[in-house]
Design a protein around this motif. Structure first.
Motif, PDB file in Angstrom:
ATOM      1  N   PHE A  25       0.872  -1.175   0.000  1.00  0.00           N
ATOM      2  CA  PHE A  25       0.000   0.000   0.000  1.00  0.00           C
ATOM      3  C   PHE A  25       0.908   1.224   0.000  1.00  0.00           C
ATOM      4  CE2 PHE A  25      -2.719   2.534   3.337  1.00  0.00           C
ATOM      5  CZ  PHE A  25      -2.942   3.539   2.422  1.00  0.00           C
ATOM      6  N   TRP A  26       1.041   1.858  -1.181  1.00  0.00           N
ATOM      7  CA  TRP A  26       1.890   3.041  -1.300  1.00  0.00           C
ATOM      8  C   TRP A  26       1.082   4.281  -0.907  1.00  0.00           C
ATOM      9  CZ3 TRP A  26       5.128   2.581  -6.467  1.00  0.00           C
ATOM     10  CH2 TRP A  26       5.948   1.444  -6.381  1.00  0.00           C
ATOM     11  N   HIS A  27       1.666   5.095  -0.029  1.00  0.00           N
ATOM     12  CA  HIS A  27       0.913   6.253   0.470  1.00  0.00           C
ATOM     13  C   HIS A  27       1.810   7.476   0.641  1.00  0.00           C
ATOM     14  CE1 HIS A  27       2.503   6.227   4.640  1.00  0.00           C
ATOM     15  NE2 HIS A  27       2.588   4.915   4.472  1.00  0.00           N
ATOM     16  N   TYR A  61       2.241  13.795  -2.226  1.00  0.00           N
ATOM     17  CA  TYR A  61       1.160  13.291  -3.074  1.00  0.00           C
ATOM     18  C   TYR A  61       1.634  13.112  -4.519  1.00  0.00           C
ATOM     19  CZ  TYR A  61      -2.690  13.953   0.325  1.00  0.00           C
ATOM     20  OH  TYR A  61      -3.545  13.852   1.381  1.00  0.00           O
ATOM     21  N   ALA A  62       2.292  14.156  -5.029  1.00  0.00           N
ATOM     22  CA  ALA A  62       2.754  14.105  -6.421  1.00  0.00           C
ATOM     23  C   ALA A  62       3.787  12.996  -6.601  1.00  0.00           C
ATOM     24  CB  ALA A  62       3.334  15.452  -6.827  1.00  0.00           C
ATOM     25  N   ASP A  63       4.714  12.863  -5.636  1.00  0.00           N
ATOM     26  CA  ASP A  63       5.741  11.818  -5.715  1.00  0.00           C
ATOM     27  C   ASP A  63       5.110  10.425  -5.717  1.00  0.00           C
ATOM     28  OD1 ASP A  63       7.742  13.721  -5.696  1.00  0.00           O
ATOM     29  OD2 ASP A  63       8.102  13.577  -3.538  1.00  0.00           O
ATOM     30  N   GLN A  82      -2.322   5.376  -3.134  1.00  0.00           N
ATOM     31  CA  GLN A  82      -3.033   6.563  -2.657  1.00  0.00           C
ATOM     32  C   GLN A  82      -2.780   7.716  -3.634  1.00  0.00           C
ATOM     33  OE1 GLN A  82      -1.427   8.578   0.769  1.00  0.00           O
ATOM     34  NE2 GLN A  82      -3.428   9.275   1.473  1.00  0.00           N
ATOM     35  N   VAL A  83      -3.870   8.341  -4.090  1.00  0.00           N
ATOM     36  CA  VAL A  83      -3.759   9.449  -5.047  1.00  0.00           C
ATOM     37  C   VAL A  83      -4.597  10.618  -4.551  1.00  0.00           C
ATOM     38  CG1 VAL A  83      -4.181  10.202  -7.422  1.00  0.00           C
ATOM     39  CG2 VAL A  83      -3.396   7.863  -6.979  1.00  0.00           C
ATOM     40  N   TYR A  84      -4.018  11.817  -4.552  1.00  0.00           N
ATOM     41  CA  TYR A  84      -4.777  12.971  -4.077  1.00  0.00           C
ATOM     42  C   TYR A  84      -5.928  13.299  -5.020  1.00  0.00           C
ATOM     43  CZ  TYR A  84      -1.311  15.747  -6.875  1.00  0.00           C
ATOM     44  OH  TYR A  84      -0.475  16.261  -7.827  1.00  0.00           O
ATOM     45  N   SER A 305      -7.701   9.323  -2.117  1.00  0.00           N
ATOM     46  CA  SER A 305      -8.420   8.045  -2.104  1.00  0.00           C
ATOM     47  C   SER A 305      -7.462   6.926  -2.495  1.00  0.00           C
ATOM     48  CB  SER A 305      -9.620   8.093  -3.054  1.00  0.00           C
ATOM     49  OG  SER A 305      -9.185   8.239  -4.395  1.00  0.00           O
ATOM     50  N   LEU A 306      -7.927   5.696  -2.344  1.00  0.00           N
ATOM     51  CA  LEU A 306      -7.100   4.526  -2.630  1.00  0.00           C
ATOM     52  C   LEU A 306      -7.554   3.863  -3.931  1.00  0.00           C
ATOM     53  CD1 LEU A 306      -6.939   2.988   0.969  1.00  0.00           C
ATOM     54  CD2 LEU A 306      -5.523   4.796  -0.046  1.00  0.00           C
ATOM     55  N   TRP A 307      -6.612   3.723  -4.846  1.00  0.00           N
ATOM     56  CA  TRP A 307      -6.893   3.120  -6.147  1.00  0.00           C
ATOM     57  C   TRP A 307      -6.286   1.727  -6.203  1.00  0.00           C
ATOM     58  CZ3 TRP A 307      -9.659   5.643 -10.077  1.00  0.00           C
ATOM     59  CH2 TRP A 307     -10.006   6.974  -9.786  1.00  0.00           C
TER      60      TRP A 307
END
Length: 433
Positions: A25-27, A61-63, A82-84, A305-307
């Motif tokens: 889970f990348w966040h 977030y961007a990274d 996780q994507v903003y 949110s989580l994709w």
């Protein structure tokens, strides 16, 4: 020897039967919020013995989003990314890269009721048919923080924060006159003073339901109302009543240090504010212009949110579905909400938090929820879905700084934001046709 061999075979078989499925889970949650993210993953891992979720911090977030896209292209994406929220349109357009959450839960026969989630949160991440594409995680909205000690010093009632912009400007001037460096500041100019400002006043930021109804959308946030607001911000900056602290969340220190008593920031910063501020502070809803019909409406969310990424097998997808069900449990959401200040994503978690008495001691987070649920969302207030939104926010920042520096008028600055922003939308449309 035969017995030893038999035991060895049984041991191998047992380990195969009970082998756990591990997913990454990348966040982008740093600091305290990152610690709580890791704690929730640990809670899930200990709640059963079939799956292990490994949280991996990937930076901003961007990274994090860029790392996920690069990993997909190389064929090694994480199970969960996780994507903003402003990356939603990009993820939706990433053909073959994502597995929609509603489809995942159905495929894995995991209980899933979209109506259990707060609609102003899920609408941001759903199709026009209400199909959830990603799982809301750290959802927030913009609020007003105010220094109650400063109110007392200026002879203002600390239990009566200003409700309208005219009242707010008057209070800010009084606070400046009471000896503070400035009256107010703000984080995230694009998100708070354009996107949430538009939704709160029920005016469009763009056409096509703010991008929900198609890529051929146009930005329109250079209306007379927006121009008036930015003219007011410029005038108050000239008077020294408004102090610009920089892009993103760079203005936080102006408030937490006690230098500037009024501040616009995400409710997701509530936990950090409690840990940092050495003074009594409160949380209030965003101000509104009382002459705008229908205002106030409801604000929109920020956060991420989580994709679910593709190129995974069914064991991984089963693990992800189980983890999402765990995340959605009222107890899990109440814990997340109370530890971080981020909003609970389900009505049940909100009700549980109320029942637990949390808001008696911490009314701030409930203010944010009430603001988000103030009215049923309209096409102007259910969120935004514009391509290249991170780049558009940068354009807003650049032009806002030019306005404050007196290089362009508020109207010309907003016109430029819209013109350059529309060029980005056309570029995104060409790429994704």
């Amino acid at each position: 020897m035969k017995k030893m061999y038999l035991f060895a075979v049984l041991a191998v078989l047992a380990s195969a039967v009970f082998a756990q499925t591990t997913i990454e889970f990348w966040h982008a949650m740093g600091g305290k919020n990152g610690e709580i993210t890791a704690q929730i993953c640990d809670m899930f891992n200990k709640s059963q013995n079939e799956y292990v979720v490994t949280p991996v911090y990937k930076g901003s977030y961007a990274d994090t989003m860029n790392a996920g896209i690069a990993a997909f292209r190389s064929g090694t994406p994480p199970a969960i990314l996780q994507v903003y929220e402003v990356g939603t349109a990009t993820m939706m357009s990433a053909k073959g890269a994502i597995k929609p959450v509603y489809q995942l839960m159905a495929d894995q026969k995991e209980p899933f009721n979209p109506k259990a989630y707060i609609p102003t949160i899920t609408s941001y991440y759903s199709t026009s048919k209400g199909e959830m594409l990603s799982m809301p995680f750290n959802s927030s909205t913009a609020v007003m923080y105010y220094n109650k000690d400063a109110f007392r010093k200026a002879g203002l009632d600390p239990e009566k924060p200003p409700k309208t912009w005219p009242e707010f400007f008057e209070v800010a001037r009084k606070l400046k006159a009471a000896g503070y460096e400035a009256g107010f500041t703000t984080n995230w100019v694009g998100w708070i003073q354009v996107e949430n400002f538009s939704a709160w006043h029920n005016v469009p930021m763009g056409t096509k339901a703010n991008g929900f109804d198609g890529l051929d959308t146009q930005l329109v946030f250079n209306s007379p109302l927006h121009v008036k607001h930015f003219e007011n911000l410029y005038q108050l900056a000239k008077e020294g009543v408004f102090k610009y602290g920089g892009r993103e969340n760079k203005a936080n220190s102006l408030f937490t240090s006690g230098t500037v008593p009024l501040h616009f920031e995400s409710i997701g910063g509530y936990g950090s504010m409690k840990a940092t501020c050495k003074f009594d502070f409160g949380v209030a809803m965003l101000p509104y212009y009382p002459d705008v019909k229908g205002a106030p409406q409801n604000t929109i969310i920020g956060g991420a949110s989580l994709w679910v990424m593709t190129q995974k097998d069914q064991k991984v997808y089963k693990a992800v579905a189980k983890f999402f069900s765990f995340l959605s449990k009222p107890e899990t959401q109440a814990f997340w909400h109370q530890q971080t200040g981020y909003l609970p994503i389900t009505t049940a978690a909100y009700e549980l938090t109320k029942k637990q008495g949390y808001y008696n001691e911490n009314p701030g987070p409930e203010v944010a929820i009430k603001q988000l649920l103030n009215k049923a969302p309209t096409t102007n207030s259910m969120g935004i879905r514009f391509g290249f939104m991170p780049q558009i926010r940068t354009i807003v920042d650049e032009q806002f700084e030019a306005i404050l520096d007196g290089k362009v008028s508020a109207k010309d600055g907003l016109d430029t934001m819209v013109r350059l922003g529309n060029e980005k939308l056309r570029e995104f449309e060409r790429i994704n046709k």
